[in-house]
Scaffold this active site. Structure first.
Site, PDB file in Angstrom:
ATOM      1  N   ASP A 252      -9.338  -0.239  -7.089  1.00 38.67           N
ATOM      2  CA  ASP A 252      -8.479  -0.875  -6.090  1.00 38.67           C
ATOM      3  C   ASP A 252      -7.763  -2.132  -6.269  1.00 38.67           C
ATOM      4  OD1 ASP A 252      -7.320  -0.501  -3.707  1.00 38.67           O
ATOM      5  OD2 ASP A 252      -9.254  -1.205  -2.522  1.00 38.67           O
TER       6      ASP A 252
ATOM      7  N   HIS B 209       0.743  -0.997   0.238  1.00 35.79           N
ATOM      8  CA  HIS B 209       0.020  -0.247  -0.091  1.00 35.79           C
ATOM      9  C   HIS B 209       0.944   1.253  -0.119  1.00 35.79           C
ATOM     10  CE1 HIS B 209      -2.353  -3.445   1.497  1.00 35.79           C
ATOM     11  NE2 HIS B 209      -3.970  -2.123   0.753  1.00 35.79           N
TER      12      HIS B 209
ATOM     13  N   HIS C  27      -6.850   7.087  -2.203  1.00 36.89           N
ATOM     14  CA  HIS C  27      -7.082   6.531  -1.648  1.00 36.89           C
ATOM     15  C   HIS C  27      -6.453   5.484  -0.346  1.00 36.89           C
ATOM     16  CE1 HIS C  27      -5.470   2.684  -3.807  1.00 36.89           C
ATOM     17  NE2 HIS C  27      -6.341   2.013  -3.414  1.00 36.89           N
ATOM     18  N   ASP C  28      -5.398   5.169  -0.692  1.00 31.57           N
ATOM     19  CA  ASP C  28      -4.233   4.634   0.739  1.00 31.57           C
ATOM     20  C   ASP C  28      -3.069   6.056   1.211  1.00 31.57           C
ATOM     21  OD1 ASP C  28      -5.492   2.520   1.467  1.00 31.57           O
ATOM     22  OD2 ASP C  28      -4.208   1.255  -1.311  1.00 31.57           O
TER      23      ASP C  28
ATOM     24  N   HIS D 227       1.384   1.650  -5.231  1.00 34.52           N
ATOM     25  CA  HIS D 227      -0.033   1.036  -5.285  1.00 34.52           C
ATOM     26  C   HIS D 227      -1.118   2.336  -5.991  1.00 34.52           C
ATOM     27  CE1 HIS D 227      -3.515  -1.050  -4.765  1.00 34.52           C
ATOM     28  NE2 HIS D 227      -3.694   0.393  -3.731  1.00 34.52           N
TER      29      HIS D 227
END
Length: 793
Positions: free
Chosen positions: A675, A526, A564-565, A530
């Site tokens: 994702d 992550h 998003h991460d 990614h």
């Protein structure tokens, strides 16, 4: 015997007492009319009382089944004794209504009784059950109370008439000329005005002693008689009810006054709760008002150093005029050990101290008075609790009228509860304020280290253009083909290609992208790579299916994928919750996803990073709302209900692009698809990604083992042979359904489903190779023969 009398000159013979008695017996109406018209009421009263006494004595001598029976009562008395008794009772009732004070009721009652029995003067004592003392009051007191009594009698140690009556609860009729061993000291009034004495206990209906009444006559008026006691008893029947009402009213009045006071306290204190010094001053001011003290001090408890301390240590002056108050403030904190002095003793024991004369107490430090010239007399020191622990001590000095009372202690005990809450929350506010300042400092440090530099911005601005931008919209594009700097350039290119620069500033976009990269941690999976890969997958969907989403939705989807991460720690939500991570205490659901969104907002709020600054307020709110929804949608716990609902819509109703619910579900499904896009990439890339995914899983498993917990099999590095089974289950249960429903709504995304199915088939083949074979050993028993097959094939 009635004296003889003569008739008129009609010639009738002289009458004697027998004939008169016979006449009156035969003519009851005549005697009633004669008595009413000719007998004085005072004489009639004495006749009735004496008749009642005789009737009671006769009744006591009559026995039924061996038990004495009372055949008469005072019920007749209350209809005929004392002509203006009703008026007197009405006046008492009016007095009770207008001034329902216990002392006032007793004062009015005994004055009425004194008039009824023709007493020259009287003395009233109220009984204090706590101290077992009688407090003396005279007719000069308008509203007597226990606190303002100048003379008190101990029931146990003094030998007066009043003390005897209080102890025995029996009435006493005596004279000052008699020598009685029961009360050798007689009465406490002028002997000359108290020749004849009648002392009577005043009791509540339950028998509890309220006080003692002493009535006095001089020698000319004559002694008191038994009928006087009956009159007193009759009045006290009403008096008991009146006293009970007065006591209830007094308690309610005190409680109402205290409630109003506490309401004012709460309103005032909680308005300035943020400032600790202000709360302390208000507590001291209200404490001073509550018990009518001349001064008040407040000391707080320092548990670490085991000391009491104060910076604002004294409030004095006019209780009503705030401007006239004196607030003593120390240049340095006053500190002394818990247990030292009166305040220290209260802090140590948690017990209040009410000291009428502090100079009789060895714990009092007289040096303070000597230095200031102030004379400390009485002192009330009370603890303030929170959660059964003493957090402070309030010390009130010199009550305006005598020593502090039990009533003061009870009132302050209630007040102290609110003081504790106010101080506790003021401390919390103080801690929060300090934490906010620390947070700002930490944010400044983090923003310096986690924000891109202008040198990095210039390097990206002058970096060479990407050679093959067309490949970025291919679903099979490999992120491994670009290095970290090229990924930043590619992300900026994709953004500009999708949304242009007419509403966006290029430098701001570069800073935003570089800072996003910097805020991804160096964890195996992550990480920034990614984040870029997911954003690239969304770029491919938008480019290949232009029109599937609205413009602001496309903007939110792309930025959400890129961010998003952010700040992912390489551990999942379950690990955060079980290990009591601070993040888990802040966000109870979708812990990491909420954190990722907040990190996104934090970057947007930094100078030169707000890529949405040129949007209208409405557009800005909508984009942020969509970004939050999209980032939270990457929590797989939310995937299953969203997938089921979208599938139901597609199969039954058909997808409606005008439906807000349908579009929100589609955005969530697109986020999950991007994702998990590693599952759609070519096999070699898929295997490479799975390797880093499992490395991150194994690091979490190692951490769980270190905490004494057994990790799940897919996170246990001793079970690498289970990777194919894990991947088959993951692709079958999550990836395949996701891409099937996405392809049903957005057909252009079909390559993602095809890539997923291809990888699923290869993982299944690998799993089939690892299935156990069974052979017979030398003894003929069947056993499993494991094969050593690795993920790399």
């Amino acid at each position: 015997m009635m004296r003889s009398c003569s008739h008129d000159n009609t010639g009738n013979e002289d009458l004697n007492s027998e004939k008169v008695a016979d006449f009156l017996h035969d003519n009851p109406d005549f005697i009633e009319e004669y008595v009413i018209n000719n007998v004085e009421l005072e004489l009639l009263e004495r006749w009735v009382i004496r008749a009642t006494q005789k009737a009671r004595k006769r009744a006591q001598s009559v026995e039924v089944n061996g038990q004495p029976q009372r055949k008469t009562s005072l019920s007749r008395w209350k209809f005929c004794v004392h002509a203006d008794k009703r008026k007197m009772l009405q006046e008492l009732t009016t007095s009770l209504y207008t001034n329902p004070n216990k002392g006032q009721v007793l004062s009015e009652l005994v004055a009425t009784i004194a008039s009824a029995v023709n007493a020259e003067c009287w003395n009233l004592y109220l009984y204090d059950k706590t101290t077992q003392e009688l407090a003396s009051f005279t007719t000069e007191k308008d509203q007597p109370t226990l606190e303002d009594s100048a003379h008190k009698i101990s029931v146990e140690t003094e030998n007066t008439v009043a003390a005897f009556v209080a102890k025995t609860l029996e009435s006493v009729r005596t004279t000052n000329t008699e020598q009685d061993t029961r009360f050798p000291e007689g009465v406490t009034v002028d002997q000359k005005s108290a020749t004849n004495i009648l002392a009577h206990p005043i009791q509540q209906p339950d028998g509890e002693l309220t006080g003692v009444l002493e009535l006095y006559r001089n020698s000319e008026e004559g002694p008191f008689h038994e009928e006087d006691e009956e009159i007193i008893n009759s009045y006290l029947v009403w008096g008991g009810i009146a006293l009970h009402y007065a006591e209830m009213y007094s308690k309610l009045a005190r409680q109402r006054k205290l409630n109003n006071f506490l309401l004012a306290v709460v309103r005032s204190i909680f308005q300035d709760m943020i400032v600790m010094d202000s709360v302390i001053v208000k507590i001291m001011t209200f404490a001073q008002k509550l018990v009518n003290a001349d001064r008040a001090s407040l000391f707080l408890v320092d548990r670490r150093s085991k000391e009491l301390y104060a910076r604002i240590f004294d409030v004095s002056g006019d209780q009503e005029d705030e401007s006239a108050k004196t607030i003593l403030e120390a240049s340095n904190e006053i500190r002394f050990p818990i247990g030292k002095g009166i305040a220290g003793h209260v802090a140590l024991t948690g017990n209040s101290l009410n000291i009428p004369d502090v100079y009789d107490d060895d714990r009092f430090n007289r040096k303070v008075d000597q230095q200031t010239g102030y004379r400390t007399r009485s002192l009330l020191c009370m603890p303030i609790f929170i959660r059964n622990k003493v957090i402070g001590v309030v010390q009130m000095v010199n009550k305006e009228s005598g020593p502090f009372t039990k009533t003061d202690e009870e009132a302050f005990a209630t007040f102290a509860t609110y003081c504790g809450l106010a101080l506790h929350h003021a401390k919390l506010y103080d801690k929060i304020r300090r934490s906010e300042q620390k947070y700002k400092v930490a944010l400044e440090v983090l923003s310096y280290h986690n924000t891109c530099t202008e040198m990095e911005v210039n390097e990206i601005k002058h970096s060479p253009s990407l050679l093959n931008t067309q490949s970025l919209m291919d679903f099979q594009f490999s992120p491994y083909s670009l290095d970290s700097e090229q990924k930043v350039s590619a992300a900026i290119f994709m953004f500009v290609d999708l949304f242009g620069l007419h509403k966006f500033d290029q430098d701001c976009l570069i800073r935003f992208t570089l800072t996003v990269r910097k805020n991804y941690r160096r964890v195996p999976y992550h990480n920034w790579e990614h984040g870029f890969t997911v954003a690239n997958a969304m770029y491919a969907i938008i480019k290949n299916a232009r029109g599937a989403f609205r413009p602001l939705e496309e903007l939110a989807l792309f930025v959400s994928c890129l961010c998003h991460d952010l700040d992912h720690r390489g551990k999942n939500n379950q690990f955060m919750a079980i290990s009591a991570s601070p993040l888990a205490s802040i966000y109870t659901t979708s812990t990491l996803e909420h954190h990722h969104f907040n990190q996104t907002v934090s970057i947007l709020q930094q100078d030169g990073h707000n890529i949405f600054k040129n949007l209208s307020p409405g557009e800005y709110k909508q984009v942020l709302r969509n970004i939050k929804h999209c980032i939270l949608a990457t929590d797989l716990a939310l995937f299953f209900p969203a997938k089921d609902r979208l599938k139901e819509i597609v199969n039954k109703e058909g997808f409606d692009s005008e439906s807000n619910e349908h579009r929100i579900l589609l955005q969530a499904m697109a986020m999950t698809a991007c994702d998990l896009c590693a599952s759609t990439k070519p096999w070699e890339e898929q295997r490479k990604t799975v390797k880093v995914i499992f490395e991150e899983f194994y690091e979490q498993g190692d951490a769980e083992k270190a905490q004494g917990r057994e990790p799940a099999p897919m996170m246990d590095r001793t079970k690498t042979h289970e990777q194919p089974a894990s991947q088959v289950g993951f692709l079958t249960a999550i990836c395949k359904p996701c891409y099937e429903i996405l392809a049903a709504v957005i057909p252009e995304s079909r390559p993602m489903l095809d890539g997923c199915l291809n990888n699923l088939a290869l993982w299944q083949a690998l799993l089939d190779q690892t299935k156990p074979e069974y052979v017979r050993d030398k003894e003929g028993k069947i056993k499993e023969q494991k094969q050593n097959v690795t993920v790399e094939g």
